[in-house]
Each structure stands twice: as C-alpha cells, then as structure tokens.
Design a protein around this motif. Structure first.
Motif, mmCIF file in Angstrom:
data_model
loop_
_atom_site.group_PDB
_atom_site.id
_atom_site.type_symbol
_atom_site.label_atom_id
_atom_site.label_comp_id
_atom_site.label_asym_id
_atom_site.label_seq_id
_atom_site.Cartn_x
_atom_site.Cartn_y
_atom_site.Cartn_z
ATOM 1 N N PRO A 1 0.609 -4.423 21.288
ATOM 2 C CA PRO A 1 0.150 -4.471 19.897
ATOM 3 C C PRO A 1 -0.761 -3.273 19.595
ATOM 4 C CG PRO A 1 -0.095 -6.608 20.952
ATOM 5 C CD PRO A 1 0.268 -5.642 22.035
ATOM 6 N N ALA A 2 -0.518 -2.647 18.456
ATOM 7 C CA ALA A 2 -1.256 -1.438 18.103
ATOM 8 C C ALA A 2 -2.331 -1.767 17.077
ATOM 9 C CB ALA A 2 -0.299 -0.384 17.545
ATOM 10 N N ALA A 3 -3.598 -1.577 17.474
ATOM 11 C CA ALA A 3 -4.706 -1.723 16.532
ATOM 12 C C ALA A 3 -4.870 -0.397 15.804
ATOM 13 C CB ALA A 3 -5.983 -2.083 17.283
ATOM 14 N N CYS A 4 -4.722 -0.416 14.484
ATOM 15 C CA CYS A 4 -4.693 0.838 13.732
ATOM 16 C C CYS A 4 -5.638 0.764 12.544
ATOM 17 C CB CYS A 4 -3.263 1.143 13.283
ATOM 18 S SG CYS A 4 -2.579 2.583 14.134
ATOM 19 N N TRP A 5 -5.512 1.760 11.661
ATOM 20 C CA TRP A 5 -6.361 1.826 10.484
ATOM 21 C C TRP A 5 -6.030 0.670 9.532
ATOM 22 C CZ3 TRP A 5 -3.177 5.971 11.973
ATOM 23 C CH2 TRP A 5 -3.828 6.998 12.668
ATOM 24 N N PRO A 6 -7.027 0.129 8.843
ATOM 25 C CA PRO A 6 -6.737 -0.905 7.831
ATOM 26 C C PRO A 6 -5.797 -0.378 6.752
ATOM 27 C CG PRO A 6 -9.084 -0.803 8.306
ATOM 28 C CD PRO A 6 -8.464 0.365 8.998
ATOM 29 N N GLU A 7 -6.002 0.869 6.353
ATOM 30 C CA GLU A 7 -5.110 1.519 5.398
ATOM 31 C C GLU A 7 -5.430 3.005 5.371
ATOM 32 O OE1 GLU A 7 -3.342 0.927 0.924
ATOM 33 O OE2 GLU A 7 -5.491 0.627 1.172
ATOM 34 N N LEU A 8 -4.389 3.847 5.248
ATOM 35 C CA LEU A 8 -4.561 5.273 5.021
ATOM 36 C C LEU A 8 -4.365 5.558 3.535
ATOM 37 C CD1 LEU A 8 -2.656 7.003 7.978
ATOM 38 C CD2 LEU A 8 -5.106 6.627 7.726
ATOM 39 N N ASP A 9 -4.961 6.643 3.097
ATOM 40 C CA ASP A 9 -4.783 7.034 1.700
ATOM 41 C C ASP A 9 -3.512 7.847 1.511
ATOM 42 O OD1 ASP A 9 -6.004 7.229 -1.063
ATOM 43 O OD2 ASP A 9 -5.737 9.363 -0.602
ATOM 44 N N TYR A 10 -3.115 8.636 2.543
ATOM 45 C CA TYR A 10 -1.972 9.544 2.375
ATOM 46 C C TYR A 10 -1.296 9.758 3.716
ATOM 47 C CZ TYR A 10 0.575 13.916 1.375
ATOM 48 O OH TYR A 10 1.541 14.870 1.227
ATOM 49 N N ARG B 1 -1.466 4.104 1.043
ATOM 50 C CA ARG B 1 -1.419 4.087 -0.419
ATOM 51 C C ARG B 1 -0.374 5.036 -0.984
ATOM 52 N NH1 ARG B 1 -2.808 6.794 -4.647
ATOM 53 N NH2 ARG B 1 -3.552 8.510 -3.340
ATOM 54 N N ARG B 2 -0.301 6.256 -0.438
ATOM 55 C CA ARG B 2 0.675 7.235 -0.937
ATOM 56 C C ARG B 2 1.432 7.832 0.237
ATOM 57 N NH1 ARG B 2 -0.533 13.244 -3.181
ATOM 58 N NH2 ARG B 2 1.638 13.874 -3.486
ATOM 59 N N VAL B 3 2.765 7.836 0.151
ATOM 60 C CA VAL B 3 3.629 8.360 1.205
ATOM 61 C C VAL B 3 4.492 9.472 0.627
ATOM 62 C CG1 VAL B 3 5.531 7.832 2.785
ATOM 63 C CG2 VAL B 3 3.673 6.178 2.464
ATOM 64 N N GLN B 4 4.591 10.571 1.373
ATOM 65 C CA GLN B 4 5.483 11.677 0.995
ATOM 66 C C GLN B 4 6.416 11.970 2.158
ATOM 67 O OE1 GLN B 4 4.042 14.936 -1.447
ATOM 68 N NE2 GLN B 4 4.911 16.426 -0.011
#
Length: 596
Positions: A379-388, A403-406
C-alpha cells in the motif's frame, strides 16, 4: 544579432528572485532569426501623456521632444551611431493651434524617466539608449538586468542543425560572451550591480568546426577566464543558467569556484552535470530556492551523488531533474524536503510513495519525456492531493487525487490500446477538476464514455482532436466528431470547454479577412451546438492547434465565447464573443477551478 524580449524586474532588489515573475531573456543571440519578433504596443505614449496631463495642471502645458545636439552611442561599444527615435517614444503630434510648449524629454525628473523605462519595450529601450549619453545612463540598467547568450534549448528532444550565422553577424557564442564580460569588467562598480540574471545556453561555448558549419561544432571555452572574473564581481546575481556546465568546470575549475562564492543566488541551472557540478553545488555560499539539472555527462554515476543537496533541505522550493531522476534514489530515504512545492523529473524514478515521503508538501509534479517509475510493493501512502500533475506517459498506479491533470501524450490508434487502457485508472484515481488531453478522432465511443464516467469531478476540459497519425485533421472531420459525440458531452457537468483540432492553417496570410470570417462562422456554429447540448456550460472556446508549428501541445488559436442562458430553458442560449485577452483570463480562471 541581438534580440530583446523582456525586462527583468529589479524594482525591489532585496526581494528573492523566486518571488518575482520569472525573468525572460534580454540579450538573446539566436542566429536562426534575422529580425526582431513582433513587439506588443508599448504603453510609453500613454505614460507620457498622463505625465503631461498632470504637468499641465501644476505648471504650464508641455509636450515632449527628443534631445538634439547630443552625440549618439552604441550601448556596448559607446561608438557614435546615427540617432533614431523609437516609435513608442515619439512625441504626440502637436497642431499649430496647440497652446503646448515643447521641452526636452530628458528635462523630466529622472525618477519619471526611470519609471518610463520599466514599461518601455526592450527593443525601444535599446534604441533609446543609443540616442545620447543621458538616455544611455537611464536605460542601460534595465538592459543589463537580464542577459542571455546562446540559443534557447526548447524542444531538446528533437535533433537540430546548428545555426548558421547570417550576413549581419559572424560572431559566435564565445566571441559574444567574451565581449560581454569585457564590457561589464570595464566598469564593474557601475555595471555589475545591475546584473541579476545570466543565462549561457546552447552554442555559448561552441563554434563551427574547421570543416564547415554543417559538419559539427567544437567546444570553445576561451571566455572562461573572463567569465570567472565576472562572477567574482557579480554580487547581485540571482539567476545563473549554464548549459555546458560540466565540461566548462572540468576545463576551468576557476568558474565553479567563482560560482560557489555568489552570495545571493536564488536559481541555478547546470544542465550537463557531473562530479565537478556536484562539487560546486556542495560548496555554494548562497541558499538557492530553485535548482535544475539535466543530463549526466561524466562517466558512470557514483552512489550518493546528490548528497551535496543536503545543505539546502530548507531552502529548495523547486527541483528540476529533467533526465536524471535517478539521482534522487540516493537521498529519498535520508532527507525530507519540507519546502519543495514543485518537482520536475525524468529518467529512472523512485517509487511514488518514496517521493511522497521525501517531498511531503509537494503541490506540482511533472514527469518529463521518457521515464520509468518503480513499482510499489505494498500500500502506497501518498499526498492527500496534488494541485497539478503533468505526465508524458500513463501512470495507472498513481495513488493521489490531483486537481488539474495535463496529459503530454495522445490517446488513440497511433499510441496503442494498452496506452489507452492505462490512462483510465490514472483518470479514475486522480479524478481531476481540470483536464488537458489529446485524443484521436477515431477513439471509440465506449472509450469516451469510460473516460467521462472515470472523472465525476471534471469541471473544465481542454480537448485537442487529431487524426490519430501525423497527418493534419480537416475541419469537416472535426465538426463531424463533435456532432457524433454530442450525446456523450450532454451527460457531463463541465462549466468550461476548450476544444480544438490539430490541423494546418487555412491561409498563410494572417490578414486574409475572408478566411478569418469563415473560421469565425464555423467556430460559432460548433460553439452553439455544444452550448445547446451541455446545459452546464458557461464558457466555450473553439479553435485549431497548428501541429506543424513548434508550439506547445495545448497552445491553440481559438475563439472564446461566454454563454448566456435565458430563464426559459426552451429558448436558445446566446453567445458573446470575447476578446483574446478576456479569453486568456477566462482560461486561466477555469484552469484554477478549485475542487468543491
């Protein structure tokens, strides 16, 4: 020749460079270009008129004229040259019946003239500096603030022929660098304090081989001694980029020794790196916020090769490791970088969970060109959320919402079914609010439906349609695709849509009004179709991406519309065409849409 693009803001010399807008080059030696690029209209006439309006109420009516009777000088050589008034500094026309008197421009307060120079286009600033000694002294600090020698390194992944000097200049990068160093060292007390950014790009240390321009280039580090002396004096330097850093430091260690002593460096880019570069980084007197490394150029890579980054744990905010992400393998287990908010990385990359541990406060993450990510073993513990998040390949195991994916790769027949299927779990796990993606017009409706259902939070979509191959897409195929997929679009809840097709321009003449009118009618027709189908849409853009031009993947020529909907839903929505500036503002606003 010299091209002048943008000023560097030195109005607040005590502010950290990373808190200001990124400085753009002021001196760019680009042998591939033989003329200045088009310049935006300068606001200087407006500033002058505003000043005159104020002066007319506190003193006597005034108009401006350029000083006469003064010698005119080249800004570097100080040799006399014919004077020419820059177009943006021309005094307004004064009719014969005007009550205004004429005074010299340089009779204005020097603070006012300095303010004007902040708004003057770089091209006009250089012309103004050539008119007289006083103008030279006013404008040169702005010109010397940010200096770039060499050729821009955009599209590094594409092979290019070396530039061939044109008839107007036979000077190579080393000659120009030597001239610049000599100019600055001739009066260091006056000139060095203005130098805030220095970029030495491709061909700054290269000249054509003796066998001819097209047969290759030879390294030439002859200006290195002068550069070392310049760096010793450049106590206000905030930004330093050296593309050929490792071979330069190997041939002239005095350069990296001078670099290490710079006291207020905030951004350092050493693209070609090796052991000498790492030694220079480890000895830095300053504490930079931004560091960039590109490609290892010094034999086998030693273990623990980025332990020199250790002293900068608390200062680094932005790390760029374009083709050498493997360097982080030796430090992710030993260091935590609490202030790094942006990471650009390529090559062999550690596990994403290890990156999350090393960079707990990361907000923006870019995976560059070819890269590979180690597989997670649990299991990978990661960031709660990235902005980009920007990625050049699908990462189906990416564990965090974004939040935003390119997506810097295409979805469709040319790229393979496995590529497409790996993208779906990436969309599902990131669940973006704003998405930029490129797809082939042959992608099945089933795939489009699955993409839609995998992103329930999507509010803004940038969508580029292409032919699925290298050929241009025609407008007719683009319009048919939109009509065919209206029902899928109808089921979305997006508030903003920018949709474009990848094709060649219809006319090479930008002033061809008939083509422009036809494009406007066609774009309006498609925009109205989509506005009728997607009831939640408030803004829509329709346009074209010129795939044959050297532009970004999502740089599109489009028309933006604002949609107004009457209270009676049975009535047609109306479109208001926005200006280009308004469209850019709306696009930026939609890209920054927060997650609800």
């Amino acid at each position: 020749m010299l091209c002048y693009n943008h000023f560097y803001d030195e109005s607040a010399p005590d502010h950290d460079c990373h808190c200001q807008p990124d400085p753009e080059p002021i001196f760019i030696h680009d042998p591939c270009k033989s003329s200045f690029p088009p310049l935006a209209p300068s606001p200087v006439p407006t500033i002058i008129n505003c000043y005159l309006f104020h002066a007319a109420h506190v003193a006597v009516p005034l108009t401006l004229r350029m000083p006469s009777g003064e010698p005119h000088y080249d800004p570097l050589s100080r040799d006399p040259v014919p004077a020419r008034l820059p177009s943006s500094l021309e005094a307004p026309h004064v009719p014969s019946y005007s009550p205004y008197q004429r005074i010299d421009l340089l009779h204005l307060n020097r603070d006012v003239l300095s303010t004007i120079s902040h708004f003057c286009s770089p091209h006009d600033a250089v012309q103004f500096a050539q008119t007289c000694k006083d103008a030279y002294e006013i404008v040169m600090p702005r010109i010397l603030a940010d200096v770039t020698i060499g050729q821009s390194d955009e599209n590094q992944d594409e092979p290019r022929d070396p530039p061939v000097p044109d008839d107007t200049s036979t000077l190579q990068g080393p000659d120009r660098l030597e001239m610049f160093c000599n100019f600055m060292l001739a009066d260091p007390k006056t000139r060095m304090r203005h130098l805030r950014a220095l970029r030495l790009l491709d061909y700054a240390f290269a000249r054509p081989s003796n066998t001819g321009f097209r047969d290759g280039w030879d390294a030439d580090f002859s200006p290195a001694d002068s550069l070392a002396r310049l760096l010793h004096e450049a106590t206000n330097l905030r930004v330093l980029h050296i593309r050929d850093a490792e071979p330069l430091f190997q041939s002239h260690p005095a350069v990296y020794e001078a670099l290490a002593e710079l006291p207020v460096l905030k951004e350092i880019s050493l693209y070609y790196i090796g052991n000498f570069c790492l030694k220079a980084i480890s000895q830095l007197r300053s504490r930079p916020a931004i560091i960039e490394n590109g490609l290892w150029k010094d034999g086998p890579r030693p273990q623990g090769d980025v332990t020199p980054f250790g002293p900068y744990i608390n200062s680094f905010q932005h790390i760029k490791l374009w083709e050498c992400g493997c360097m982080l393998e030796s430090v992710v287990d030993r260091f935590i970088w609490p202030n790094v908010h942006t990471l650009d990385i390529g090559g062999r990359i550690a596990k994403i969970s290890e990156l999350a541990h090393a960079f707990p406060n990361l907000r923006r993450l870019t995976f560059y060109l070819e890269f590979s990510v180690k597989q997670e073993t649990g299991p990978a513990a990661c960031w709660p959320e990235l902005d980009y998040l920007e990625t050049s390949a699908p990462i189906p195991s990416f564990p965090s919402p974004v939040r935003r994916v390119q997506l810097q790769y295409g979805i469709g027949a040319r790229y393979g079914t496995q590529h497409d299927l790996k993208t779906l779990p990436l969309m599902e796990k990131t669940n973006p609010v704003a998405l930029s993606c490129t797809i082939a017009h042959t992608v099945s409706e089933t795939m489009l439906e699955r993409m839609k259902t995998s992103m329930p939070s999507l509010q803004y979509l940038e969508l580029i349609l292409n032919s699925g191959g290298r050929a241009s897409m025609e407008w007719q195929a683009f319009q048919e695709w939109v009509e065919r997929n209206l029902e899928i679009m109808r089921a979305t809840s997006i508030v903003g849509l920018c949709i474009a097709y990848s094709g060649a321009a219809g006319s090479s003449n930008p002033d061809d009004t008939s083509v422009a009118d036809a494009n406007r009618r066609r774009s309006t027709h498609v925009a109205l179709m989509l506005a009728r189908a997607v009831k939640t849409l408030s803004y829509i853009a329709v346009g074209r991406h010129e795939h044959e031009k050297d532009v970004g993947m999502y740089d599109v020529d489009c028309l933006w519309f604002q949609i107004s909907r009457p209270a009676d839903e049975t009535q047609e929505p109306s479109l208001e065409l926005l200006t280009a500036a308004e469209g850019e503002r709306i696009r930026e606003m939609l890209q920054n849409t927060p997650r609800v």
